[in-house]
Design an enzyme around this catalytic site. Sequence first.
Site, short mmCIF file in Angstrom:
data_model
loop_
_atom_site.label_atom_id
_atom_site.label_comp_id
_atom_site.label_asym_id
_atom_site.label_seq_id
_atom_site.Cartn_x
_atom_site.Cartn_y
_atom_site.Cartn_z
N ASN A 9 -10.78 -101.28 -24.08
CA ASN A 9 -11.19 -101.06 -22.54
C ASN A 9 -12.25 -100.12 -23.45
OD1 ASN A 9 -12.36 -101.07 -20.74
ND2 ASN A 9 -10.48 -100.13 -19.43
N LYS A 11 -15.17 -98.56 -21.54
CA LYS A 11 -15.52 -98.61 -20.55
C LYS A 11 -16.86 -98.81 -20.56
CE LYS A 11 -10.60 -96.14 -19.35
NZ LYS A 11 -10.69 -95.60 -18.12
N HIS A 95 -9.09 -103.84 -12.74
CA HIS A 95 -9.77 -102.12 -13.13
C HIS A 95 -8.59 -101.98 -12.69
CE1 HIS A 95 -9.53 -98.26 -15.54
NE2 HIS A 95 -9.34 -99.61 -16.21
N GLU A 97 -10.50 -98.50 -12.01
CA GLU A 97 -11.92 -98.19 -11.90
C GLU A 97 -13.27 -99.26 -11.19
OE1 GLU A 97 -12.46 -96.98 -15.84
OE2 GLU A 97 -10.77 -95.47 -15.62
N GLU A 167 -1.14 -100.78 -15.13
CA GLU A 167 -1.70 -99.36 -15.46
C GLU A 167 -1.79 -98.38 -13.70
OE1 GLU A 167 -4.95 -100.23 -18.64
OE2 GLU A 167 -6.11 -100.08 -16.75
N GLY A 173 -6.61 -92.15 -18.62
CA GLY A 173 -7.84 -91.12 -18.33
C GLY A 173 -7.45 -89.81 -18.33
N SER A 212 -3.29 -93.65 -20.85
CA SER A 212 -3.24 -93.34 -22.04
C SER A 212 -1.84 -92.92 -23.17
CB SER A 212 -2.33 -91.16 -20.90
OG SER A 212 -3.42 -91.27 -20.26
C1 PEP Z 1 -8.38 -98.14 -19.31
O1 PEP Z 1 -9.34 -97.62 -18.59
O2 PEP Z 1 -7.12 -99.26 -18.84
C2 PEP Z 1 -7.19 -97.33 -19.24
C3 PEP Z 1 -5.67 -97.56 -20.12
O3 PEP Z 1 -7.76 -95.84 -19.96
P1 PEP Z 1 -7.21 -94.43 -20.70
O4 PEP Z 1 -6.16 -95.36 -21.95
O5 PEP Z 1 -8.19 -93.91 -21.06
O6 PEP Z 1 -5.12 -93.85 -19.70
#
Ligand code: PEP
Length: 251
Positions: A9, A11, A95, A97, A167, A173, A212
């Site tokens: 992803n 972003k 997601h 976000e 998630e 992040g 992460s």
């Molecule tokens: C994500 O944006 O779906 C995500 C898991 O981000 P990160 O791996 O940076 O934590």
Amino acid sequence: MRQRLAVGNWKMHGSLPENQALLDKVAAASGRLSRAIAAVCVPFPYLAQARSALAGSKAAWGGQNVSQYPKGAFTGEVSAGMLREFGCRYVIVGHSERRQLFGEDDAAVALKAEAVLAQGMVPIVCVGETLAERERGVTEEVVGRQLGAVADRLGTEGLKASVLAYEPVWAIGTGKTATPDQAQAVHAYLRDALALRDRSVAAAMPILYGGSVKAANAVELFGRQDVDGGLIGGASLVAEEFISICQAADG
Ligand code: PEP
């Protein structure tokens, strides 16, 4: 056997020259995977670039969001039909976000997943609890509610063509990863919740972990029974990291 996946992803990151180098490496690496699919979900303006760089490789590409509506006066929105025209196989919906920063609720996420399926693509449906919710002990209630809204809308047939991603919001992040045990516990809960609707859907549903994930922790996370790969944010922007994660998903 369940499909294994590593989905990047991106972003709101990237530029044409940076993307090209990354996509070329992902295209080459995808051919060395035996059972996992490598995919990248890129910002809308880069879909044409992803398509031309990845077409003919084993890698797939997709969008990070989609409108719930098929067309009309919705300034700034992008329909599922448009994503299909660019060869997308996957579309991330729900997601955290999108839920937190743009106010998408469970009902909108369910409609988006339905719009993706109607165009023959695969929704990657994200669920996850905040830190406050985990600390209040309501993780299962939250992810169960988020999954339930989508499952009610899609029904068994729709779920069969979908992917689920757990998630935890506190791990996205932040550099804080759920432990393999924490991830497995929620994945098992989600699979059990699906099994109450349909056992074969539950058994076949790929459930990805996101939050992460890095090359350094992917093998252990993806080694758990109900973790079928990952949804990868930051680490998907670094070719070597993402390719190692894809190899971890390949097992
Ligand atoms: C994500 O944006 O779906 C995500 C898991 O981000 P990160 O791996 O940076 O934590």
